[in-house]
Each structure stands twice: as C-alpha cells, then as structure tokens.
Design a protein around this motif. Structure first.
Motif, PDB file in Angstrom:
ATOM      1  N   VAL A 225       0.853  -1.187   0.000  1.00 46.54           N
ATOM      2  CA  VAL A 225       0.000   0.000   0.000  1.00 46.54           C
ATOM      3  C   VAL A 225       0.889   1.238   0.000  1.00 46.54           C
ATOM      4  O   VAL A 225       1.854   1.335   0.754  1.00 46.54           O
ATOM      5  N   GLY A 226       0.571   2.181  -0.866  1.00 47.86           N
ATOM      6  CA  GLY A 226       1.371   3.385  -1.016  1.00 47.86           C
ATOM      7  C   GLY A 226       2.411   3.289  -2.113  1.00 47.86           C
ATOM      8  O   GLY A 226       3.024   4.302  -2.480  1.00 47.86           O
ATOM      9  N   GLN A 227       2.602   2.091  -2.662  1.00 43.93           N
ATOM     10  CA  GLN A 227       3.594   1.902  -3.727  1.00 43.93           C
ATOM     11  C   GLN A 227       3.068   2.467  -5.037  1.00 43.93           C
ATOM     12  O   GLN A 227       1.919   2.264  -5.411  1.00 43.93           O
ATOM     13  N   LYS A 228       3.929   3.182  -5.765  1.00 40.85           N
ATOM     14  CA  LYS A 228       3.579   3.693  -7.089  1.00 40.85           C
ATOM     15  C   LYS A 228       3.819   2.613  -8.136  1.00 40.85           C
ATOM     16  O   LYS A 228       4.828   1.913  -8.080  1.00 40.85           O
ATOM     17  N   VAL A 229       2.889   2.486  -9.067  1.00 39.62           N
ATOM     18  CA  VAL A 229       3.021   1.482 -10.125  1.00 39.62           C
ATOM     19  C   VAL A 229       2.773   2.158 -11.476  1.00 39.62           C
ATOM     20  O   VAL A 229       2.075   3.168 -11.569  1.00 39.62           O
ATOM     21  N   ALA A 230       3.346   1.587 -12.513  1.00 37.11           N
ATOM     22  CA  ALA A 230       3.190   2.113 -13.869  1.00 37.11           C
ATOM     23  C   ALA A 230       2.135   1.321 -14.621  1.00 37.11           C
ATOM     24  O   ALA A 230       1.805   0.184 -14.255  1.00 37.11           O
ATOM     25  N   ALA A 231       1.603   1.891 -15.683  1.00 42.42           N
ATOM     26  CA  ALA A 231       0.662   1.174 -16.537  1.00 42.42           C
ATOM     27  C   ALA A 231       1.321  -0.082 -17.076  1.00 42.42           C
ATOM     28  O   ALA A 231       2.451  -0.049 -17.551  1.00 42.42           O
ATOM     29  N   GLY A 232       0.633  -1.197 -16.970  1.00 41.56           N
ATOM     30  CA  GLY A 232       1.156  -2.465 -17.462  1.00 41.56           C
ATOM     31  C   GLY A 232       2.033  -3.207 -16.477  1.00 41.56           C
ATOM     32  O   GLY A 232       2.444  -4.342 -16.751  1.00 41.56           O
ATOM     33  N   GLU A 233       2.317  -2.614 -15.329  1.00 45.15           N
ATOM     34  CA  GLU A 233       3.168  -3.283 -14.331  1.00 45.15           C
ATOM     35  C   GLU A 233       2.397  -4.419 -13.662  1.00 45.15           C
ATOM     36  O   GLU A 233       1.233  -4.258 -13.281  1.00 45.15           O
ATOM     37  N   VAL A 234       3.035  -5.569 -13.514  1.00 41.22           N
ATOM     38  CA  VAL A 234       2.385  -6.713 -12.868  1.00 41.22           C
ATOM     39  C   VAL A 234       2.233  -6.432 -11.377  1.00 41.22           C
ATOM     40  O   VAL A 234       3.211  -6.115 -10.691  1.00 41.22           O
TER      41      VAL A 234
END
Length: 382
Positions: free
Chosen positions: A325-334
């Motif tokens: 929780v709070g982690q940034k993720v990119a589009a398409g990231e698993v």
C-alpha cells in the motif's frame, strides 16, 4: 512548419444522445467530458479512427473547451502539431499538453512581475537563463513545444514512465506530482484535436488502434495480457459475466475469464491504495485456498488509485499481492496473479472501475465501456 489542411469544427461536435448510448450513465459522461455544460462543448472524444486523420489545423476555428478558451485550445493544437511534425508518438502529445496545462494553463505567458517564477515565460514556463532560449524564442509556441519534445526524447524510457515522472524529468518542477491531475483532460483534448490519437499506439507515421495488452497513448492498458511473456499456454482471456446484468444486478464489475496464475497488471499508472482478504463465509478469512460459489467476498483483493480520481479493483487473486500500500506502479506493471479465491465458480479476474476514488457500489461504472473509451478494449465476450 507545414501544418495539415483545416477540417471543419463539425468533426469535433458529438451529440449528447450518442454519448449516452456509448457511456454507462451520466457520471462517466461527466468524467469524459470534463464537466462541460455548454452543449457546443460536448465534443467527440470517442473516435474509432485512432488518429487516422491526424491533428487539425491550429489556425482553424476552434471552440471553447470547458475552462479553456479557443486561444488556449489553439495552443494545445500547436503543441500536438509540433509533436506530429517531429514524428513523436501521441503519448508525447498527451504529456506535452498536460505539462503546459500545469505550467501556464495553456496560456502563452509573458513576464508576470512579482508573480513570475524567476524569468519563466511561455506555454511551458521555460527560463531563458537556464538555457531554454531567448525570451522571444520561448514565447513562440512552436519553438517552446519543440524544445520540450527535444528534452523529452532524451529521457530514458520516457514513453513507459508515468506522465508526471516524464514531465518532471523535463521540467524539474518544484511540484513534481502536479502534472498527473491534468492527464485525463489532456487525453480528451488530444483525442478531440487529433481524431482519437490518444487511443492509439505507434508513432505519428503509423498510428493504429491498440491490440489487447498494448498501452495506448492515453496511458491505459488491459489488466490481463493476452499474449507474450508470462501468459500461461492455452490461456486466452474472454469477457464473462458482465456489469449489472439482469441476472446479476449487483455485479459491480466484469469477470475476465482466464486461468489461475496469470499476471494481473495495473491498467494505468497509480498508487496501490488497498490490499485485503475479503471473504465473509462463517466469519472466516481464508483467501489462500480456491473459493467456491456462495463463499462470499472478493477473495484476495487489490485497489489502485489513478489520475482523475479513478479507482480500479482486482478480485479473486490467487495469493496476496507482493506490492505494498502506497507503492507507485506504472501502466502495465504486474501487481498480482489471477486466481479463484473468495466467492468464485472458477479462475477469473473480477475487475471494477470506480469514479471519485469512491469504493462504494454507487461509484462503479461499466469497465468494458470505460476501458474502450480509454483506448484499451477488454476483449470479446463469451
């Protein structure tokens, strides 16, 4: 620059009735149209051509769009046309327009006196003392856009970065997170001014509508890959039980049928907002075993918040996601793997889209229609 020939503004205007048919309720229409109230501002943002006709001529007659005057819309059109002339893909156009929205509100600003940030000028608030060019140059929209794109090109993997990170690498702003909030409206304007180009993939010479799993210029993609690395052999995603159907009126998402253990991806860049074992049978929470009909709950569940106050939910995951929780993720990231935990009759991914960062059923919208409008179709039905 050799700009495209003018096309009629009529290409920009869409009937409200058409949007009502394509959308899943007034809430989504309001989101996609940026809250535009004037009927003449309800624009055709749902082009199926994916940029085939290219950007319109910025010297043609342009309408007001929400808070943006015709002059501001013209500046956006100039930015888009420069990107095309430089043979950059439409993702770059979306980033550039969103950046100019944050920096100048799409106004070609001169010196603002005490309100000026040092000697910042023009659409992108570029500083002559920092090497962007002379004051006259950075106040030329074509020159300013060209300089922005030239620096963007030098950013490693810029086309795979979240918009706010790509823009920040160019601008070095004191407010690095500020660009993200403009992405939804920038996407709409690029679609309006460039025949749906924000729904496309490829470069300005070969734009096409995306296949399942590809990331569109708007920064959206399918939550499940349909081919390539990570997909288990013989697995093929299809759309199963739909959104609020007659037999399941409380079904707030759509079931994407695919085998257990396949990678689940974030549909857009965002922040992990919730991870939960959601099971209600006999008061127990046992998500690490296969579920069954009537068990209750979503099983292992993940929620992600995206720009524009959009929240997506992913249910029935095979195990607890390893993201935090709070982690940034990119589009398409698993971010997880498909499964059958919770109230489930077999392996699949239950996928929801909510507006206004609201987890309740009142905010849920039809994911199939929403994703299609963002250039990321979910696939064929069973």
């Amino acid at each position: 620059m050799n700009l495209p020939r003018p096309r009629g503004v009529a290409l920009l205007i869409a009937l409200t009735a058409t949007l009502a048919l394509l959308c899943c309720g007034g809430a989504v229409s309001a989101l996609l149209l940026g809250g535009f109230d004037n009927k003449e501002e309800k624009l055709n943002l749902l082009s199926t051509d994916c940029g085939a006709d290219g950007p319109i001529d910025p010297d043609g007659k342009l309408p007001r769009v929400g808070q943006y005057s015709p002059e501001q819309v013209k500046n956006a059109a100039v930015i888009i046309n420069v990107g095309k002339q430089l043979k950059l893909p439409p993702r770059a156009w979306v980033i550039a327009v969103a950046t100019a929205m944050q920096e100048s509100n799409l106004r070609n600003l001169g010196h603002l006196g005490k309100r000026n940030d040092h000697d910042s000028l023009g659409l992108f608030q570029q500083r002559p003392t920092s090497g962007w060019g002379s004051p006259a140059q950075v106040r030329d929209p074509v020159y300013a856009a060209t300089k922005f794109y030239e620096k963007l090109r030098k950013v490693k993997n810029w086309d795979r970065l979240p918009l706010t990170r790509a823009a920040q690498r160019v601008q070095i702003s004191a407010y690095p997170g500020a660009y993200a909030k403009h992405e939804p409206i920038a996407t709409q304007i690029v679609n309006m001014l460039a025949d749906g180009a924000a729904n496309a993939v490829g470069d300005s010479l070969a734009m096409v509508c995306p296949s399942l799993g590809q990331i569109s210029a708007s920064g959206w993609t399918s939550p499940l890959a349909t081919s390539g690395k990570g997909l288990k052999k013989k697995d093929k995603m299809v759309v199963g039980s739909g959104f609020r159907t007659a037999d399941r009126p409380r079904h707030q998402g759509v079931d994407l049928i695919i085998g257990s253990g396949n990678p689940v991806r974030s549909v857009a860049s965002g922040v992990i907002s919730r991870i939960k074992c959601d099971e209600t049978f006999s008061g127990k929470q046992d998500c690490d075993v296969p579920g069954y009909p009537g068990k209750g709950g979503c099983g292992w569940m993940l929620e992600i918040r995206h720009a524009g106050k959009i929240m997506t939910r992913y249910c029935h995951l095979v195990r607890r996601p390893t993201v935090k929780v709070g982690q940034k993720v990119a589009a398409g990231e698993v971010v997880a793997f498909s499964g059958t935990s919770g109230n489930s009759s077999g392996p699949h991914l239950h996928f929801e889209v909510h507006l206004n960062n609201d987890r309740s059923s009142a905010s849920a919208v039809n994911p199939v229609q929403f994703m299609a409008q963002h250039g990321s179709p979910l696939g064929a039905s069973q």
